[in-house]
Scaffold this motif. Structure first.
Motif, mmCIF file in Angstrom:
data_model
loop_
_atom_site.group_PDB
_atom_site.id
_atom_site.type_symbol
_atom_site.label_atom_id
_atom_site.label_comp_id
_atom_site.label_asym_id
_atom_site.label_seq_id
_atom_site.Cartn_x
_atom_site.Cartn_y
_atom_site.Cartn_z
ATOM 1 N N UNK A 1 44.234 27.234 64.198
ATOM 2 C CA UNK A 1 43.823 27.881 62.950
ATOM 3 C C UNK A 1 42.486 27.397 62.425
ATOM 4 N N UNK A 2 41.818 26.485 63.155
ATOM 5 C CA UNK A 2 40.542 25.951 62.685
ATOM 6 C C UNK A 2 39.846 25.180 63.803
ATOM 7 N N UNK B 1 40.449 30.445 68.223
ATOM 8 C CA UNK B 1 40.827 30.669 66.830
ATOM 9 C C UNK B 1 40.713 32.166 66.572
ATOM 10 N N UNK B 2 41.854 32.868 66.449
ATOM 11 C CA UNK B 2 41.797 34.323 66.296
ATOM 12 C C UNK B 2 41.365 34.734 64.892
ATOM 13 N N UNK C 1 30.524 27.836 65.858
ATOM 14 C CA UNK C 1 29.851 28.222 64.616
ATOM 15 C C UNK C 1 29.530 29.720 64.592
ATOM 16 N N UNK C 2 29.211 30.264 65.759
ATOM 17 C CA UNK C 2 28.801 31.668 65.827
ATOM 18 C C UNK C 2 29.972 32.642 65.935
ATOM 19 N N UNK C 3 31.043 32.251 66.649
ATOM 20 C CA UNK C 3 32.051 33.235 67.038
ATOM 21 C C UNK C 3 33.484 32.926 66.617
ATOM 22 N N UNK C 4 33.715 31.818 65.944
ATOM 23 C CA UNK C 4 35.072 31.529 65.445
ATOM 24 C C UNK C 4 35.141 31.763 63.960
ATOM 25 N N UNK C 5 36.221 32.338 63.437
ATOM 26 C CA UNK C 5 37.295 32.951 64.217
ATOM 27 C C UNK C 5 36.810 34.222 64.894
#
Length: 214
Positions: free
Chosen positions: A70-71, A123-124, A91-95
């Motif tokens: 979750x993180x 992380x969805x 940093x760019x793609x989560x979640x």
């Protein structure tokens, strides 16, 4: 006994999250929506539950289950060191639709299959599943399909394939897309694109110029 909850209804959503978290604690399987496709999940630290997940899909130990968190902080608990490339990609793609393969801590008491000391983590970007993960901790989650069948975009398709092997189905409606997450392996000296998924390769390479695309 299998339960299914229509999570578009607030009361059913709350009840479903409670039942799903309880099922995970009992070592049972749950089906959940993500921002890519539906997944089937189990407690990542319960080897019997993970074995049940692989069996439900008809999947061997040579294809270990990925893990959802979750993180980014939760990922930090699973590995001793994150490469700089991992931090930039997170940093760019989560979640979102990016799965990272990293070396996991040798001290972790889990058995996801034949991992070779690595774990695939994502992380969805789905509020329902993030809320469940906050209650359960990391879940071993794979697409909610039988092996070699299409990954499901709705709960009906998942239930048609997995049936009574799953204790709780969380119906979050149709998922936004049928394409699975992109997978980048950062466990070696050079980053490698393992699966070309929902994220454009050019966007990944903008952050990781030495990314190898087989």
């Amino acid at each position: 006994m299998t339960s299914r909850f229509d999570c578009s209804d607030p009361a059913a959503r709350a009840a479903g999250l409670g039942d799903a978290a309880a099922a995970v604690r009992r070592g049972e399987l749950v089906v959940l929506p993500t921002d890519t496709v539906y997944g089937v999940g189990a407690d990542a630290f319960d080897p019997k539950a993970v074995a049940s997940l692989l069996a439900a899909k008809g999947r061997g130990r040579h294809k270990p289950s990925p893990v959802l968190v979750d993180s980014a902080a939760a990922l930090g608990e699973l590995t001793d060191e994150l490469p700089d490339a991992a931090r930039a990609l997170i940093d760019a793609f989560w979640p979102g639709g990016l799965t990272l393969v990293v070396r996991h801590r040798a001290s972790l008491d889990w058995d996801l299959g034949e991992t070779g000391g690595t774990v695939a983590v994502r992380m969805p970007d789905h509020p329902l599943t993030l809320e469940l993960l906050a209650a359960t901790g990391p879940l071993a989650v794979s697409s909610a399909n039988l092996t070699d069948h299409p990954s499901p975009q709705d709960c009906d398709a998942a239930q048609a394939m997995l049936g009574g092997s799953v204790a709780v189905y969380l119906d979050g409606g149709r998922t936004p897309g049928a394409v699975s997450s992109s997978i980048v392996d950062l466990s070696g000296e050079t980053p490698v694109l393992v699966r070309d998924g929902v994220l454009p390769v050019a966007e990944l390479r903008a952050l990781v110029p030495d990314l190898i695309v087989p």
